[in-house]
Design a protein around this motif. Structure first.
Motif, mmCIF file in Angstrom:
data_model
loop_
_atom_site.group_PDB
_atom_site.id
_atom_site.type_symbol
_atom_site.label_atom_id
_atom_site.label_comp_id
_atom_site.label_asym_id
_atom_site.label_seq_id
_atom_site.Cartn_x
_atom_site.Cartn_y
_atom_site.Cartn_z
ATOM 1 N N GLY A 109 72.997 57.185 66.147
ATOM 2 C CA GLY A 109 72.152 58.425 65.851
ATOM 3 C C GLY A 109 71.085 58.078 64.957
ATOM 4 N N ASN A 110 71.245 57.035 64.223
ATOM 5 C CA ASN A 110 70.239 56.652 63.009
ATOM 6 C C ASN A 110 69.107 55.962 63.905
ATOM 7 O OD1 ASN A 110 69.136 56.448 60.287
ATOM 8 N ND2 ASN A 110 69.334 54.239 60.724
ATOM 9 N N LYS A 111 69.302 55.102 64.932
ATOM 10 C CA LYS A 111 68.426 54.361 65.672
ATOM 11 C C LYS A 111 67.552 55.277 66.522
ATOM 12 C CE LYS A 111 67.858 50.762 69.305
ATOM 13 N NZ LYS A 111 68.701 49.886 69.758
ATOM 14 N N LEU A 112 68.062 56.627 66.934
ATOM 15 C CA LEU A 112 67.488 57.541 67.706
ATOM 16 C C LEU A 112 66.656 58.621 66.675
ATOM 17 C CD1 LEU A 112 70.338 58.801 70.142
ATOM 18 C CD2 LEU A 112 68.234 57.433 70.684
ATOM 19 N N ARG A 113 67.334 58.966 65.652
ATOM 20 C CA ARG A 113 66.477 59.759 64.613
ATOM 21 C C ARG A 113 66.368 59.193 63.143
ATOM 22 N NH1 ARG A 113 65.779 64.979 66.422
ATOM 23 N NH2 ARG A 113 64.468 65.304 64.498
ATOM 24 N N PRO A 114 65.664 58.239 63.156
ATOM 25 C CA PRO A 114 65.715 57.662 61.701
ATOM 26 C C PRO A 114 65.474 58.695 60.785
ATOM 27 C CG PRO A 114 64.134 56.707 62.861
ATOM 28 C CD PRO A 114 64.700 57.631 64.116
ATOM 29 N N GLU A 115 64.761 59.308 60.683
ATOM 30 C CA GLU A 115 64.023 60.214 59.733
ATOM 31 C C GLU A 115 65.229 61.281 59.395
ATOM 32 O OE1 GLU A 115 63.703 62.974 63.395
ATOM 33 O OE2 GLU A 115 63.485 60.908 62.909
ATOM 34 N N LEU A 116 66.401 61.501 59.872
ATOM 35 C CA LEU A 116 67.495 62.349 59.384
ATOM 36 C C LEU A 116 68.415 61.840 58.436
ATOM 37 C CD1 LEU A 116 68.455 63.915 62.854
ATOM 38 C CD2 LEU A 116 67.000 64.868 61.159
ATOM 39 N N ASN A 117 68.606 62.265 57.330
ATOM 40 C CA ASN A 117 69.174 61.782 56.191
ATOM 41 C C ASN A 117 70.803 61.837 56.656
ATOM 42 O OD1 ASN A 117 67.145 61.194 54.399
ATOM 43 N ND2 ASN A 117 67.429 63.181 53.391
ATOM 44 N N GLU A 118 71.266 62.626 57.527
ATOM 45 C CA GLU A 118 72.692 62.694 57.850
ATOM 46 C C GLU A 118 73.013 61.495 58.278
ATOM 47 O OE1 GLU A 118 70.400 65.040 58.679
ATOM 48 O OE2 GLU A 118 70.939 66.831 58.437
ATOM 49 N N PHE A 119 72.496 60.856 59.185
ATOM 50 C CA PHE A 119 72.955 59.646 59.668
ATOM 51 C C PHE A 119 73.070 58.469 58.522
ATOM 52 C CE2 PHE A 119 71.477 61.534 63.662
ATOM 53 C CZ PHE A 119 72.705 61.526 64.308
ATOM 54 N N ARG A 120 71.943 58.224 57.835
ATOM 55 C CA ARG A 120 72.046 57.451 56.782
ATOM 56 C C ARG A 120 73.331 57.645 55.613
ATOM 57 N NH1 ARG A 120 66.256 58.544 56.700
ATOM 58 N NH2 ARG A 120 66.254 59.518 54.761
ATOM 59 N N LEU A 121 73.397 58.890 55.555
ATOM 60 C CA LEU A 121 74.659 59.305 54.784
ATOM 61 C C LEU A 121 75.809 58.870 55.329
ATOM 62 C CD1 LEU A 121 73.139 62.636 53.362
ATOM 63 C CD2 LEU A 121 73.479 60.643 51.846
ATOM 64 N N GLY A 122 75.805 58.994 56.481
ATOM 65 C CA GLY A 122 77.109 58.678 57.377
ATOM 66 C C GLY A 122 77.378 57.090 57.370
#
Length: 498
Positions: A109-122
């Motif tokens: 998910g982070n690779k697809l949408r790196p701007e979303l904090n949810e994936f970084r926190l995950g």
């Protein structure tokens, strides 16, 4: 048994009504009723991805991780890069304790949408859960200390059978939980002195201590027959193994930041800011999560207050890794909150600060995020030329097909507002291509309408009707009455002119 006509008719309302009802119930925290509403909606449209994700989220709130995972996987059946589905699958896997697989999906998910904090926190919480369960390789040191008495005893017995002198008499008398005071103090370092183990096992810690003593009680194990000796050892070993497995489980379920902190040495006290604790990275990540959650829940003022308070504390931390990246993220979050409140000039200032910092640390992710938000803010200010200037810088940067659909559509809308109709139609075509690749019906409608509006201005009525009709057909499939009415009215206007 007689069935009523109402029961045989099935759902009486449209898909969108049941979906909206489920969303409203979920916001109120009535997840069981929300699941019922979503289930009826899915009877009408069984493969609607957003509805599946919404029901999965409710299952997870109720603790049913298996059902949550099933719905999340169903949402990804025909669209493996569906971001909401990926995030929900990762959350379900995390709740089930499959931290490694959860980490994989957070990364996707982070690779697809790196701007979303949810994936970084995950990613952060999954890594921490893995470290909690198996240990961090950077901090684990292998030593020869510990309870080797059972191993030494086995060697002594083996040597005795061959007529050789026992080589480990003293070692066999050093069990981890021996009855002597000296050996007990010595082994307290290994297990009994481990406050984390005591805290996690609680009352069961004394049971494990007793079983360990029992395993090393020579009078009990050597005074019995071979069969009973084996049975006792097996039962005791199984008990210890079970408690150790529970220990691993509880260590996974109770992340480091949620445990009671150890007392801080006075020498380190000056390095820890009040309210942050000894791990500033976790503090910032948790706050970013709360800031984003408040904004997602429609509470921009609360999100703004949290963001400003966190930024003030972060600026005072000297030993924070990736400090500038965190500060850039906070400026972005504050800017988004201000945008929702309607304070556009202040929002623009925050997003430009995000861009300056992201450029200074050469963060492509941060730069893309800032350019998106600056363009949005200028568009809200009706300064379409400036919005185009910043959004066009975003075009060559990495993006998903869905991000492309949004970006090209927004550029086309700005061109349409400025009377640059040919460019508007061109951007609309690019948006439609990306939306088709993403299999996103809503963006296909938006891009088709944009192209049609541009073609109307260019007096290409046939092309305009073609695109309006495409949008109308998709809206009919989605059963969106409001959109159908608006497009039908536009088609009537074009036909009247022809």
């Amino acid at each position: 048994m007689a069935y009523s006509v109402e029961e045989e008719e099935g759902p009486k309302c449209s898909f969108s009504i049941y979906l909206a009802e489920g969303d409203a119930l979920a916001k109120q925290g009535d997840y069981n009723k929300a699941i019922q509403a979503y289930s009826i909606a899915l009877e009408i449209q069984p493969e609607d991805k957003n509805c599946l994700v919404a029901r999965s989220r409710c299952h997870l709130k109720l603790g049913d991780a298996d059902s949550a995972l099933k719905d999340a996987e169903s949402s990804l059946k025909d669209a493996h890069d569906f971001v909401k589905g990926l995030f929900q699958k990762a959350e379900a896997l995390y709740a089930m304790g499959d931290f490694e697989f959860a980490l994989v999906h957070y990364h996707r998910g982070n690779k697809l949408r790196p701007e979303l904090n949810e994936f970084r926190l995950g990613i952060q919480k999954a890594r921490e859960a893995i470290d909690n369960s198996i240990g961090n390789p950077n901090t684990v040191k292998l030593t020869s200390k510990g309870d080797l008495s059972y191993f030494y005893k086995y060697l002594d017995e083996k040597a005795g059978k061959k007529g050789k002198p026992a080589a480990r008499k003293k070692a066999a008398a050093r069990p981890a939980f021996a009855s002597s005071v000296s050996s007990e103090k010595q082994n307290t370092k290994c297990l009994a002195g481990d406050k984390t183990v005591k805290q996690l096992l609680g009352e069961l810690y004394e049971d494990r201590e007793y079983l360990e003593k029992l395993l090393n009680d020579s009078l009990l194990t050597e005074g019995a027959t071979k069969q009973s000796d084996s049975t006792i050892k097996s039962l005791v070993s199984n008990g210890i193994t079970y408690l150790d497995s529970r220990l691993d489980f509880w260590r996974q379920q109770q992340p480091l930041y949620s445990r009671k902190k150890k007392r801080i040495d006075h020498s380190n006290r000056n390095r820890i800011i009040k309210g942050i604790g000894s791990d500033p990275t976790n503090y910032v990540l948790r706050n970013l999560d709360e800031i984003d959650a408040a904004l997602a829940d429609g509470k921009p003022t609360e999100s703004l207050q949290l963001g400003r308070a966190c930024l003030k504390k972060v600026q005072g931390i000297d030993n924070l890794p990736n400090k500038k990246e965190f500060i850039a993220n906070l400026h972005s979050s504050i800017g988004c909150a201000l945008l929702e409140i309607g304070n556009l000039d202040a929002a623009l200032s925050e997003h430009k600060q995000d861009l300056i910092i992201s450029n200074s640390i050469k963060s492509e992710e941060g730069k893309a995020r800032a350019l998106d938000n600056i363009g949005r803010t200028y568009a809200r200010l009706s300064d379409y030329a400036e919005a185009i200037k910043y959004w066009e810088q975003r075009i060559p940067m990495p993006k998903t097909v869905l991000e492309g659909a949004w970006l090209y559509h927004e550029l086309g809308r700005c061109c349409l507002e400025l009377g640059r109709f040919s460019e508007a139609a061109s951007y609309g075509e690019q948006s439609l291509e990306s939306a088709t690749q993403a299999s996103d019906d809503n963006w296909q409608i938006n891009s088709s309408v944009l192209i049609a509006q541009a073609e109307v201005k260019l007096l290409n009525d046939e092309k305009a009707l073609e695109n309006f009709n495409r949008a109308l057909n998709i809206a009919m499939v989605l059963e969106d009455k409001a959109v159908q009415d608006a497009i039908s009215k536009a088609i009537e206007d074009v036909n009247y002119r022809i």
